[in-house]
Design an enzyme around this catalytic site. Structure first.
Site, PDB file in Angstrom:
ATOM      1  N   GLU A 111       2.432  -9.774  11.509  1.00  0.00           N
ATOM      2  CA  GLU A 111       2.201  -9.196  10.174  1.00  0.00           C
ATOM      3  C   GLU A 111       3.537  -8.780   9.543  1.00  0.00           C
ATOM      4  O   GLU A 111       3.807  -9.094   8.393  1.00  0.00           O
ATOM      5  CB  GLU A 111       1.253  -7.993  10.313  1.00  0.00           C
ATOM      6  CG  GLU A 111       0.728  -7.466   8.990  1.00  0.00           C
ATOM      7  CD  GLU A 111      -0.283  -6.327   9.177  1.00  0.00           C
ATOM      8  OE1 GLU A 111      -0.561  -5.943  10.337  1.00  0.00           O
ATOM      9  OE2 GLU A 111      -0.790  -5.830   8.164  1.00  0.00           O
TER      10      GLU A 111
ATOM     11  N   ASP B 112       0.759  -1.253   0.000  1.00  0.00           N
ATOM     12  CA  ASP B 112       0.000   0.000   0.000  1.00  0.00           C
ATOM     13  C   ASP B 112       0.791   1.307   0.000  1.00  0.00           C
ATOM     14  O   ASP B 112       0.590   2.163  -0.840  1.00  0.00           O
ATOM     15  CB  ASP B 112      -0.920   0.048   1.232  1.00  0.00           C
ATOM     16  CG  ASP B 112      -1.843  -1.149   1.328  1.00  0.00           C
ATOM     17  OD1 ASP B 112      -1.730  -2.085   0.519  1.00  0.00           O
ATOM     18  OD2 ASP B 112      -2.709  -1.147   2.225  1.00  0.00           O
TER      19      ASP B 112
HETATM   20  C1  DGY Z   1      -5.668  -1.833   4.553  1.00  0.00           C
HETATM   21  O1  DGY Z   1      -6.814  -1.619   4.940  1.00  0.00           O
HETATM   22  O2  DGY Z   1      -4.658  -1.393   5.122  1.00  0.00           O
HETATM   23  C2  DGY Z   1      -5.466  -2.687   3.388  1.00  0.00           C
HETATM   24  O3  DGY Z   1      -4.121  -2.977   3.173  1.00  0.00           O
HETATM   25  C3  DGY Z   1      -6.067  -2.120   2.142  1.00  0.00           C
HETATM   26  O4  DGY Z   1      -6.137  -3.156   1.240  1.00  0.00           O
END
Ligand code: DGY
Length: 418
Positions: free
Chosen positions: A390, A163
């Site tokens: 994560e 992202d």
């Molecule tokens: C989030 O909500 O951070 C996701 O990565 C978007 O796909």
């Protein structure tokens, strides 16, 4: 080892809802995510074939009639996530986002078929999934490479799966944020702002989303009007590998794949042309602003996963990868630590992610088995030491983001079995 194996299985089972699995159970991601789900299916395939198949079936249940598989499926209308179904306002059978994510499902299907015996009724369901995957990849060819250049574009940073990578800083800096943009983030309710994308990033994400919604997600129009249009090396590498893997499994099962077969040569040649010999690096390209994105991202090395037929380039890239994290205890950081863009703990701007290590491990298995095995044992050690999170700092190994993270557990199950 077996305790952690059980823990990995339990993470997947605990995160499982009605046929699909959440990326984590801490409320950060309360839905089904496209590429998470594919990794998760591979994890299930080691201890519950039925759950593996159902996970992918659930994902493809959300496929749009034009072939796109959305990046999020909102099976349950959870208003605690932003942007949720109310903001996106789309989806065919299942409320969803209006953009996609790396089509890793094709490669996961091949991996599952390579190692698992399926009954004839299971095979029938898998054939169905192969056909749907073919339609998905054809969607990319048609709508994300309308001029048949060989390379597909992403139209939103969320489509990359990485992202807030610095890769998108330049393209996003060109975006005019919508006037009077109003929204409330929910990720900061459950995660620290130090590790999450910035406000300016979210302003861009939502400006793009609103633009797409106003166009009713018409894929032809989106390609032309999106304020973000990038040919990403990481994404195209995963796409090329997906095409190769799909052709392999489809042909084996007498499903015609001529269109995808043709794309492979074109994509491979075009990708190779993005190799910069002086820097010994592949760089992504901002199509809209006609600008090469010289960012030292680990995703530039996903080219190794794509298995391009060029030994010389592969070897040079491998040598470069060996130096990428030579000064850090933990690897691979999402951004090279000596780069000015590196941030130790902020999401995709520096931390180590298990799926990146896994992609590189798979890409190196035949090209440099010793290095591949070093990546594998290092990744397993990181998980033994720090558990299934994560992401992690490459300097201290400290975990960040969500715990009980599904793809870390799923890919652990693959790594210990291969
Ligand atoms: C989030 O909500 O951070 C996701 O990565 C978007 O796909």
């Amino acid at each position: 080892m077996s305790l952690l194996k059980r823990e990995a299985e339990n993470i997947l089972l605990n995160n499982r809802r009605e046929g699909y699995t959440l990326p984590t159970n801490n409320k950060l991601y309360p839905a089904q995510w496209n590429w998470d789900s594919a990794y998760i299916a591979l994890g299930y395939s080691y201890f519950n074939k039925e759950f593996a198949i159902v996970e992918l079936e659930k994902l493809f249940e959300g496929q749009w009639s034009d072939g796109m598989v959305p990046h999020i499926l909102f099976h349950q209308k959870d208003e605690n996530y932003f942007p949720n179904h109310n903001t996106w306002q789309c989806g065919d059978k299942i409320p969803s986002s209006g953009i996609t994510q790396p089509p890793i499902a094709a490669s996961i299907l091949k991996l599952m078929l390579d190692k698992t015996e399926f009954s004839s009724s299971e095979m029938e369901r898998i054939l169905n999934l192969i056909k749907k995957t073919k339609k998905y990849l054809e969607w990319f060819c048609k709508y994300r490479d309308p001029n048949d250049t060989g390379l597909v574009s992403i139209l939103h940073p969320w489509e990359s799966g990485t992202d807030n990578s610095p890769l998108w800083d330049f393209p996003l800096s060109k975006i005019l944020i919508e006037e009077n943009l109003a929204y409330k983030r929910r990720d900061l309710d459950v995660s620290s702002s130090d590790v999450r994308p910035l406000k300016r990033d979210y302003d861009c994400y939502i400006t793009l989303l609103n633009q797409f919604r106003n166009q009713k997600y018409n894929p032809e129009q989106l390609y032309d009007i999106s304020m973000f249009n990038v040919v990403d090396i990481g994404f195209n590498s995963l796409f090329l590998k997906a095409c190769k893997d799909l052709v392999y499994i489809a042909t084996k099962n007498n499903i015609d794949c001529t269109s995808i077969q043709k794309k492979i040569t074109r994509t491979e040649n075009k990708l190779i042309s993005l190799y910069n010999q002086n820097d010994n690096s592949f760089y992504s390209y901002d199509v809209l602003n006609k600008q090469t994105l010289e960012i030292p991202s680990i995703t530039n090395y996903f080219i190794l996963f794509a298995d391009i037929q060029n030994k010389e380039i592969n070897n040079s890239i491998i040598q470069s990868l060996k130096k990428y994290n030579s000064n850090e205890k933990y690897f691979f950081s999402s951004i090279k630590p000596d780069s000015k863009y590196f941030e130790e703990i902020r999401y995709w701007r520096g931390p180590v992610w298990i799926n990146c290590n896994w992609i590189l491990y798979k890409g190196l298995l035949e090209k440099d088995p010793d290095f591949a095995n070093k990546i594998k044992s290092h990744t397993l050690d990181l998980i033994h030491e720090k558990d299934f999170h994560e992401y992690y700092s490459c300097k201290s190994g400290t975990p960040y983001g969500a715990n009980n993270f599904s793809w870390s557990a799923a890919l652990y199950l693959d790594l210990i079995n291969n």
